[in-house]
Scaffold this motif. Sequence first.
Motif, mmCIF file in Angstrom:
data_model
loop_
_atom_site.group_PDB
_atom_site.id
_atom_site.type_symbol
_atom_site.label_atom_id
_atom_site.label_comp_id
_atom_site.label_asym_id
_atom_site.label_seq_id
_atom_site.Cartn_x
_atom_site.Cartn_y
_atom_site.Cartn_z
ATOM 1 N N ALA A 1 0.833 -1.210 0.000
ATOM 2 C CA ALA A 1 0.000 0.000 0.000
ATOM 3 C C ALA A 1 0.864 1.256 0.000
ATOM 4 O O ALA A 1 0.565 2.231 -0.695
ATOM 5 C CB ALA A 1 -0.928 -0.007 1.213
ATOM 6 N N ALA A 2 1.949 1.252 0.780
ATOM 7 C CA ALA A 2 2.831 2.417 0.832
ATOM 8 C C ALA A 2 3.508 2.650 -0.512
ATOM 9 O O ALA A 2 3.659 3.791 -0.963
ATOM 10 C CB ALA A 2 3.878 2.241 1.931
ATOM 11 N N LEU B 1 -7.857 10.503 -1.056
ATOM 12 C CA LEU B 1 -8.202 10.270 -2.448
ATOM 13 C C LEU B 1 -8.268 8.772 -2.732
ATOM 14 O O LEU B 1 -7.604 7.974 -2.066
ATOM 15 C CB LEU B 1 -7.164 10.921 -3.376
ATOM 16 N N GLN B 2 -9.037 8.410 -3.738
ATOM 17 C CA GLN B 2 -9.155 7.011 -4.134
ATOM 18 C C GLN B 2 -8.876 6.870 -5.630
ATOM 19 O O GLN B 2 -9.184 7.765 -6.419
ATOM 20 C CB GLN B 2 -10.560 6.483 -3.825
ATOM 21 N N THR B 3 -8.269 5.758 -5.965
ATOM 22 C CA THR B 3 -8.006 5.454 -7.368
ATOM 23 C C THR B 3 -8.098 3.954 -7.566
ATOM 24 O O THR B 3 -8.250 3.197 -6.597
ATOM 25 C CB THR B 3 -6.620 5.990 -7.788
ATOM 26 N N THR C 1 -9.910 -0.704 -5.654
ATOM 27 C CA THR C 1 -9.902 0.653 -5.105
ATOM 28 C C THR C 1 -8.857 0.775 -4.004
ATOM 29 O O THR C 1 -8.824 -0.032 -3.073
ATOM 30 C CB THR C 1 -11.284 1.018 -4.533
ATOM 31 N N VAL C 2 -8.001 1.778 -4.114
ATOM 32 C CA VAL C 2 -6.988 2.037 -3.086
ATOM 33 C C VAL C 2 -7.056 3.502 -2.676
ATOM 34 O O VAL C 2 -7.431 4.369 -3.455
ATOM 35 C CB VAL C 2 -5.564 1.702 -3.579
ATOM 36 N N HIS C 3 -6.707 3.748 -1.420
ATOM 37 C CA HIS C 3 -6.667 5.106 -0.887
ATOM 38 C C HIS C 3 -5.255 5.653 -1.004
ATOM 39 O O HIS C 3 -4.266 4.910 -0.956
ATOM 40 C CB HIS C 3 -7.073 5.119 0.586
ATOM 41 N N ALA D 1 -6.406 4.682 -15.283
ATOM 42 C CA ALA D 1 -6.413 6.064 -14.824
ATOM 43 C C ALA D 1 -7.731 6.356 -14.125
ATOM 44 O O ALA D 1 -8.757 5.753 -14.419
ATOM 45 C CB ALA D 1 -6.223 7.010 -15.997
ATOM 46 N N HIS D 2 -7.685 7.324 -13.175
ATOM 47 C CA HIS D 2 -8.901 7.679 -12.455
ATOM 48 C C HIS D 2 -8.927 9.186 -12.264
ATOM 49 O O HIS D 2 -7.954 9.774 -11.854
ATOM 50 C CB HIS D 2 -8.905 6.998 -11.082
#
Length: 403
Positions: free
Chosen positions: A57-58, A333-335, A342-344, A402-403
């Motif tokens: 995640a990092a 933010l989420q993408t 979905t990741v923050h 892309a988001h």
Amino acid sequence: MRASLDGVRVLDLTQIMAGPFATMLLADLGADVIKIEKPSGGDDSRRMGEILKGESAAFMTLNRNKRGIVLDLRSDDGKSILWKLIDTADVLVENFRPGTMDKLGFSYDAVHTRNPRLIYCSISGFGQTGPWRDRGGFDLVAQAMSGVLSVTGGPDSPAKVGVPISDLNAGLFASHAILAALYHREHSHQGQRIETSLLEAAMAYTIWESNEYWVTGHTPSRLGTAHRASAPYQVFQTSDGFIAIGAANQRTWEKLTEATLHPELKEDTRFVTNQDRMKNLPELINQLTHIFVKKSTDEWLDIMDTYGVPSGPVLTVPQVYEHPQVIARGMDLQTQHPTVGTVHTIGFPVKYSGTPPVLRHPGPILGQHTKEVLTELGLSSEDIKELEEKGVTTPNTGTAKAH
């Protein structure tokens, strides 16, 4: 809408924290950052922190908005491709130990000769010169050697700053310097070498402490959450938690005595001026602690707001992202990630009216854009397949959304 760094290409030969943070800041501003990773697992931070479906995640945050390729820089083919990329680049960032890039054949002199307009940025533990230049550096070591660790914590024991401040500061200073060098290049048409270190990045923040030493000759002490030059300016316990109080000037101190319904403190000879309060800080803390513990944090926040005393709750990380001010500022933010979903990611800390940063995608899967980037350099599908067979690079493993 055009981003601030549209058209700027950055070659990112960094890993872990300081270098990736610097290039992330540039990528957020629209630079085409190409992250170059080694075939054997890529950036070590891919295996650090919380792992979601095989992805760190990092890593996804630190390397957001970048394109990622795999390249073995020890091989002749890998070196040849890096030279092709250097021909197209505006900035190169590396955080190897000093001398490593020289051994690989990509010293500043060699790169500058090939591309005189390129900005060459090096980040290391202790700098490119000096007796400690060859030592490996980590955030904790830099905090210890910079004096930061010695003034953090309570009277009885030093404490590491809770976030990797040496790493992050080095990345921030590096991105700042890169922008200044790009601006200078607009007038001179020449690149230059810039370098910073974890040690210097941490030392740069010891403004109060260094000047206390220079002026008094004394060794600055650890003060817990208290300020070194103003009082009361620290965290106090309440009946149900903690509250940070920022009575950093005389007028705010006087308002604080009114807010706590203890105006007599304003006349107490121990606390009349800031100098008096600093001299008698233990007594001041004791007096205010007995007062603040009688009400809840929320009660005190309302009271402090009414009287105009700066204050805030001590929030846990989950509470931070639930706070209405943080929500209003768009800091969560989420993408979409091709395998994780979905990741923050942490929002942009600076807001721009004309060239706002855009979250295009999270950090790349290992080798995700290799074929794309090599094709841009003019390599054919057969050339790329041959490099994969040699182990110089690896096949693409996904396509960013892309988001």
